[in-house]
Design an enzyme around this catalytic site. Sequence first.
Site, PDB file in Angstrom:
ATOM      1  N   ASP A 246      47.304  40.467  -5.897  1.00 43.23           N
ATOM      2  CA  ASP A 246      46.199  39.875  -5.169  1.00 43.23           C
ATOM      3  C   ASP A 246      45.164  41.140  -4.736  1.00 43.23           C
ATOM      4  O   ASP A 246      44.273  40.518  -3.556  1.00 43.23           O
ATOM      5  CB  ASP A 246      46.308  38.399  -4.617  1.00 43.23           C
TER       6      ASP A 246
ATOM      7  N   HIS B   6      56.123  38.554  -0.611  1.00 43.11           N
ATOM      8  CA  HIS B   6      56.172  38.311  -1.489  1.00 43.11           C
ATOM      9  C   HIS B   6      57.794  37.301  -1.387  1.00 43.11           C
ATOM     10  O   HIS B   6      58.556  38.493  -0.529  1.00 43.11           O
ATOM     11  CB  HIS B   6      56.249  38.927  -2.710  1.00 43.11           C
TER      12      HIS B   6
HETATM   13  N1  CMC Z   1      51.682  37.847   6.619  1.00 48.90           N
HETATM   14  C1  CMC Z   1      51.985  38.184   7.918  1.00 48.90           C
HETATM   15  N2  CMC Z   1      53.365  37.755   8.405  1.00 48.90           N
HETATM   16  C2  CMC Z   1      54.069  37.454   7.199  1.00 48.90           C
HETATM   17  C3  CMC Z   1      53.014  37.616   5.657  1.00 48.90           C
HETATM   18  C4  CMC Z   1      51.795  37.789   5.585  1.00 48.90           C
HETATM   19  N3  CMC Z   1      51.264  38.006   4.668  1.00 48.90           N
HETATM   20  N4  CMC Z   1      53.937  37.375   4.565  1.00 48.90           N
HETATM   21  C5  CMC Z   1      54.907  37.209   5.013  1.00 48.90           C
HETATM   22  N5  CMC Z   1      55.416  36.842   6.542  1.00 48.90           N
HETATM   23  C6  CMC Z   1      55.832  36.947   7.529  1.00 48.90           C
HETATM   24  C7  CMC Z   1      56.226  35.525   7.217  1.00 48.90           C
HETATM   25  O1  CMC Z   1      55.867  35.139   8.821  1.00 48.90           O
HETATM   26  C8  CMC Z   1      58.140  35.598   7.966  1.00 48.90           C
HETATM   27  O2  CMC Z   1      58.195  35.768   9.778  1.00 48.90           O
HETATM   28  P1  CMC Z   1      59.072  34.906   9.722  1.00 48.90           P
HETATM   29  O3  CMC Z   1      60.231  34.911   8.976  1.00 48.90           O
HETATM   30  O4  CMC Z   1      59.345  35.362  11.354  1.00 48.90           O
HETATM   31  O5  CMC Z   1      58.665  33.699   9.833  1.00 48.90           O
HETATM   32  C9  CMC Z   1      58.211  36.441   7.046  1.00 48.90           C
HETATM   33  O6  CMC Z   1      57.785  37.257   6.580  1.00 48.90           O
HETATM   34  C10 CMC Z   1      59.199  35.812   5.648  1.00 48.90           C
HETATM   35  O7  CMC Z   1      57.991  34.863   4.536  1.00 48.90           O
HETATM   36  P2  CMC Z   1      57.768  33.691   3.942  1.00 48.90           P
HETATM   37  O8  CMC Z   1      56.629  32.764   4.798  1.00 48.90           O
HETATM   38  O9  CMC Z   1      58.844  32.505   5.048  1.00 48.90           O
HETATM   39  O10 CMC Z   1      58.135  34.463   2.819  1.00 48.90           O
HETATM   40  P3  CMC Z   1      58.162  33.485   1.605  1.00 48.90           P
HETATM   41  O11 CMC Z   1      58.653  34.262   0.398  1.00 48.90           O
HETATM   42  O12 CMC Z   1      58.525  31.663   2.044  1.00 48.90           O
HETATM   43  O13 CMC Z   1      56.476  33.127   0.411  1.00 48.90           O
HETATM   44  C11 CMC Z   1      54.286  34.355   0.215  1.00 48.90           C
HETATM   45  C12 CMC Z   1      55.265  33.961   0.638  1.00 48.90           C
HETATM   46  C13 CMC Z   1      53.719  34.804  -0.341  1.00 48.90           C
HETATM   47  C14 CMC Z   1      53.527  32.813   0.507  1.00 48.90           C
HETATM   48  C15 CMC Z   1      53.624  34.928   2.135  1.00 48.90           C
HETATM   49  O14 CMC Z   1      54.490  36.292   1.882  1.00 48.90           O
HETATM   50  C16 CMC Z   1      52.263  34.545   1.969  1.00 48.90           C
HETATM   51  O15 CMC Z   1      52.222  33.677   2.735  1.00 48.90           O
HETATM   52  N6  CMC Z   1      51.168  35.337   1.765  1.00 48.90           N
HETATM   53  C17 CMC Z   1      50.103  35.441   1.720  1.00 48.90           C
HETATM   54  C18 CMC Z   1      49.333  35.219   0.895  1.00 48.90           C
HETATM   55  C19 CMC Z   1      49.944  36.113  -0.343  1.00 48.90           C
HETATM   56  O16 CMC Z   1      49.177  37.160  -0.787  1.00 48.90           O
HETATM   57  N7  CMC Z   1      50.019  35.124  -1.597  1.00 48.90           N
HETATM   58  C20 CMC Z   1      49.930  36.381  -2.879  1.00 48.90           C
HETATM   59  C21 CMC Z   1      51.307  36.156  -3.766  1.00 48.90           C
HETATM   60  S1  CMC Z   1      51.811  37.164  -4.861  1.00 48.90           S
HETATM   61  C22 CMC Z   1      51.051  36.521  -6.110  1.00 48.90           C
HETATM   62  C23 CMC Z   1      50.905  35.003  -6.478  1.00 48.90           C
HETATM   63  O17 CMC Z   1      52.803  34.677  -6.686  1.00 48.90           O
HETATM   64  O18 CMC Z   1      50.469  34.834  -6.810  1.00 48.90           O
END
Ligand code: CMC
Length: 429
Positions: free
Chosen positions: A363, A306
């Site tokens: 989720d 998140h």
């Molecule tokens: N699985 C594997 N690696 C992950 C995940 C994951 N679910 N989430 C984040 N990371 C890693 C990502 O690859 C990155 O690594 P690095 O620093 O080496 O590049 C690091 O953690 C930070 O991630 P980010 O994508 O820069 O973080 P963000 O804040 O931009 O994205 C997120 C947040 C929710 C989009 C992301 O965690 C994600 O894609 N999660 C899976 C989808 C998900 O469950 N979404 C629902 C979110 S909660 C409800 C809502 O908002 O609707």
Amino acid sequence: MKKAEVFIDGKKSVDLPILTDTMENQALDIRALRQQTGLITYDPGFGNTGSCQSQICYLDGEKGILRYRGYAIEDLVEHCDFIEVAYLLIHGYLPNKKERERYSQLLNRHSLLHADMQSFFRRYPENSHPMSILAAMVVSLSAFYQIDLEEDPELQIDLTVTRLMSKLRTIAAFSYRKMKGFDFVNPSHTYSYCANFLNMMFSSPVVPYEPNPIHVKAMNKLLILHADHEQNCSTTAVRLVGSSEANLYAAISAGICALWGPRHGGANQAVIDMLEQIHNSGENLSKVIERAKDKNDPFRLMGFGHRVYKTYDPRAMIAKKTCEEVLSAMGTSDPLLDIAEELEGVALEDDYFKEKNLYPNVDFYTGIIFRAMGIPTNMYTVMFALGRLPGWIAHWLEWHHDPFERIGRPRQLYMGPAVRVVPPINERE
Ligand code: CMC
């Protein structure tokens, strides 16, 4: 007031005020920055950008705290139903008994859909995703239930808010019936908000149906969990579209589209797809975790991570408990819950997930509850939208009354070619 001094090339350029919020968090007020220094800020994904001042929702991502209008999410889930929480978000206070009753009557009164709108549903292909129907139908409300701001603007807005709150539920249920090829079931004033929705979804002319109280209770909890989450992607979309003074229906429709993506609300569907895939293939959970860590593999562990929470999402904690309670009350089990709990255990022990503070988000467990209620996978994000609606409305209203509001219009760093001259067409490569 505290301030920060900005030095450019060693020379003091500007003093920027530091604002402090109710919870003592601080923010640098950069409104004068460009005018006084020529500089803009660069913040892709807006991770460090406060776009407004808000009184609706507070979340502390380090401590795992979520409050709506000051009330803890745990308290609201335990002691309120969804309509009370919707009222709280939209009006700013919890309704008393009389207000609660009046609000239910109002929602019932506005729950029907214009008959011509019903014919729209019949034209969608059978395999349409219900989110596409939801977004299109909500923007269509602006044609059928026009907002005449010449009349009494505040009264018109009130009416639009009520129509949205009541009709989104009808549209959501109709989109499911369309998908199944069933006749539509109209709303009934004899049911509560959630029971009414379940009746519109599952009532049948051949088998008697009565909404299961376990499902009604679970749905109330789930909708409350989803009801608001401050400046997330879809709420920001609602505020941004609202800031152009497009109408409220159009802004909510934009929010629905933003919610659809798998990084946001679409993750609840993606989690179940992932768990089903693991279940059907018997894939080893450590392998799944390895794939999620592999930068050459686009796969991510859905329902994990998140932008704000760097600890266990409090909503995920409630959803997990609710999931176990619902299955136990129904006297049933779901192999996907066993896989989810095991997968969570493996991920939380893994160094990659620990270092990056990746925990289950809202989720991760909600889909298993929707599944137990008989709701099909592609309706999960629609359920999220039903829950998030009062939050979107509250943010739109707050934007509408915000003395600092301006059209949302970020700047950019231009990295394209500086100047080019158009060559004649026969000289182009
Ligand atoms: N699985 C594997 N690696 C992950 C995940 C994951 N679910 N989430 C984040 N990371 C890693 C990502 O690859 C990155 O690594 P690095 O620093 O080496 O590049 C690091 O953690 C930070 O991630 P980010 O994508 O820069 O973080 P963000 O804040 O931009 O994205 C997120 C947040 C929710 C989009 C992301 O965690 C994600 O894609 N999660 C899976 C989808 C998900 O469950 N979404 C629902 C979110 S909660 C409800 C809502 O908002 O609707």
